[in-house]
Motif scaffolding. Structure first.
Motif, PDB file in Angstrom:
ATOM      1  N   HIS A 118     -26.797 -38.173 -65.679  1.00 38.78           N
ATOM      2  CA  HIS A 118     -26.276 -38.657 -64.398  1.00 38.78           C
ATOM      3  C   HIS A 118     -24.967 -39.445 -64.566  1.00 38.78           C
ATOM      4  N   HIS A 122     -21.165 -38.729 -63.134  1.00 40.41           N
ATOM      5  CA  HIS A 122     -20.294 -39.667 -62.404  1.00 40.41           C
ATOM      6  C   HIS A 122     -18.928 -39.736 -63.098  1.00 40.41           C
ATOM      7  N   SER A 151     -21.874 -48.281 -60.580  1.00 43.61           N
ATOM      8  CA  SER A 151     -22.869 -47.756 -59.637  1.00 43.61           C
ATOM      9  C   SER A 151     -23.982 -48.780 -59.451  1.00 43.61           C
ATOM     10  N   ASP A 319     -24.364 -40.771 -55.119  1.00 45.07           N
ATOM     11  CA  ASP A 319     -25.072 -39.675 -55.791  1.00 45.07           C
ATOM     12  C   ASP A 319     -24.962 -38.382 -54.988  1.00 45.07           C
TER      13      ASP A 319
HETATM   14 ZN    ZN Z   1     -25.356 -42.556 -59.410  1.00 48.35          ZN
END
Ligand code: ZN
Ligand code: KG4
Length: 357
Positions: A118, A122, A151, A319
């Motif tokens: 993840h 990003h 984040s 997201d």
């Molecule tokens: Zn995220």
């Protein structure tokens, strides 16, 4: 871009509280399908993400989005050349939903499954654009790049060298920046997640400005590391000790003061990064990079220092699955990334925490 005759990469994101599916059409360099279903209203009454509720909603939402996809593109299965899903980091029970759905689709279509980190998604989301040209061409990037990911769960500095080898050279020692925004928002009684609300309140003008009886001065680690738990606690103590009514003007003043502190801090850390690593480009991504003031500030630093700044489009700051499909594309093409059949997918030491797969 090309992916044999089949040209679509299907990405799935279910690491936290957004369920998202995106398709990158590699032939036309555009996202042919993008959908994000947020769970925020369901978690809001609890003031944070409830893991069991999150995984149940991911199941429902994944099914709903796939139904939409089939309605929009009845023959999507024939076009998919690989499937990718976030497999770490995140809530394990949420990750499992996307990973299982993704692997099942890949198996049924007899195509590769690409597990995605993840944070790494990003990181590369700074190359996404909202223009018809599609994602920025990697050949246009001038390395070394220093990327700041801010984040709700992470605050990371990553350097990418000309071989796209990465090094983590800064992180938070405790809370992430988004988490700090959210906790301050909660303290002020703003809706969850607090980040966008704290930003919005910090732009309001008070009717009767409040002279706050406290100043937030918070020690920060040297270099490019961060620490936000002291700041969060300082806001809490300040608000409690002030024992002033939680009026709109009071909330505006606290939000402004907190936002100023964050702005000064980020400027200082970006300047430290410029001095210590001399990057040709600075990238900014992650949910907090939707913050207009922060975007503006970082752009200003770039102009003053003659450094190219690439900030993720606001649409892709939070997201989403387009960033998952895009990173899968880079891996599929062999950029920067290990081959997808290798057991440890991410080449980044910072991302090599035990996989949730
Ligand atoms: Zn995220
Ligand atoms: O990247 P993201 O969607 O999820 C994680 O991977 O964590 O980031 C969510 C975080 C939340 O903490 C949210 O409050 C914060 O991003 N955020 C903001 C803004 N928009 C979202 N923080 C400050 N200002 C904003 N405008």
């Amino acid at each position: 871009m090309s992916c044999n005759q089949k040209t679509w990469i299907l990405g799935i994101e279910t690491s936290c509280d957004e369920t998202a599916i995106g398709i990158l059409d590699t032939e036309n360099r555009r996202f042919s399908f993008e959908k994000v279903l947020t769970q925020l209203p369901a978690h809001a009454p609890f003031g944070g993400v409830v893991p069991n509720l999150a995984s149940k909603l991911h199941l429902d939402h994944t099914a709903d989005i796939l139904t939409d996809l089939s309605t929009q593109y009845p023959n999507w299965r024939e076009k998919v050349c690989c499937v990718a899903a976030t497999t770490k980091p995140g809530l394990v029970t949420s990750l499992l939903v996307g990973a299982t759905v993704g692997q099942s689709i890949a198996k049924s279509l007899n195509v590769n499954f690409i597990p995605i980190d993840h944070c790494e998604a990003h990181l590369y989301s700074s190359l996404l654009t909202e223009s018809d040209e599609g994602p920025e061409n990697l050949d246009h990037v001038s390395f070394p790049v220093c990327a700041l990911i801010i984040s709700g769960g992470h605050t990371l500095w990553i350097e990418l060298d000309k071989n796209m080898e990465s090094t983590c050279f800064g992180t938070t020692l405790d809370d992430a920046l988004g988490e700090c925004f959210d906790k301050v928002g909660k303290l002020l009684g703003l809706p969850y997640p607090g980040g966008p609300h704290v930003e919005e309140w910090s732009t309001r003008e008070p009717i009767d400005p409040v002279d706050l009886p406290f100043t937030l001065s918070v020690p920060m680690p040297d270099g490019t590391d961060f620490s936000f738990s002291g700041l969060k606690t300082a806001v809490r103590y300040g608000v409690e000790k002030a024992s002033m009514p939680m009026t709109e003007d009071f909330k505006i003043s606290v939000s402004k003061h907190f936002h100023d502190v964050i702005e000064r801090l980020l400027v200082k850390k970006v300047q430290t990064c410029l001095r210590s690593r001399s990057p040709n480009e600075i990238w900014l991504s992650g949910g907090v990079s939707a913050n207009k003031k922060i975007r503006h500030l970082i752009e200003e630093i770039g102009n003053k220092n003659d450094v190219l700044i690439r900030i993720v489009p606001r649409k892709y700051a939070g997201d989403n699955a387009s960033m998952i499909a895009y990173l899968a594309y880079l891996k599929y093409k062999g950029y920067s990334c290990r081959n997808s059949d290798e057991p440890e997918v991410s080449p980044y030491s910072v991302f090599s925490a035990p996989s949730s797969r």
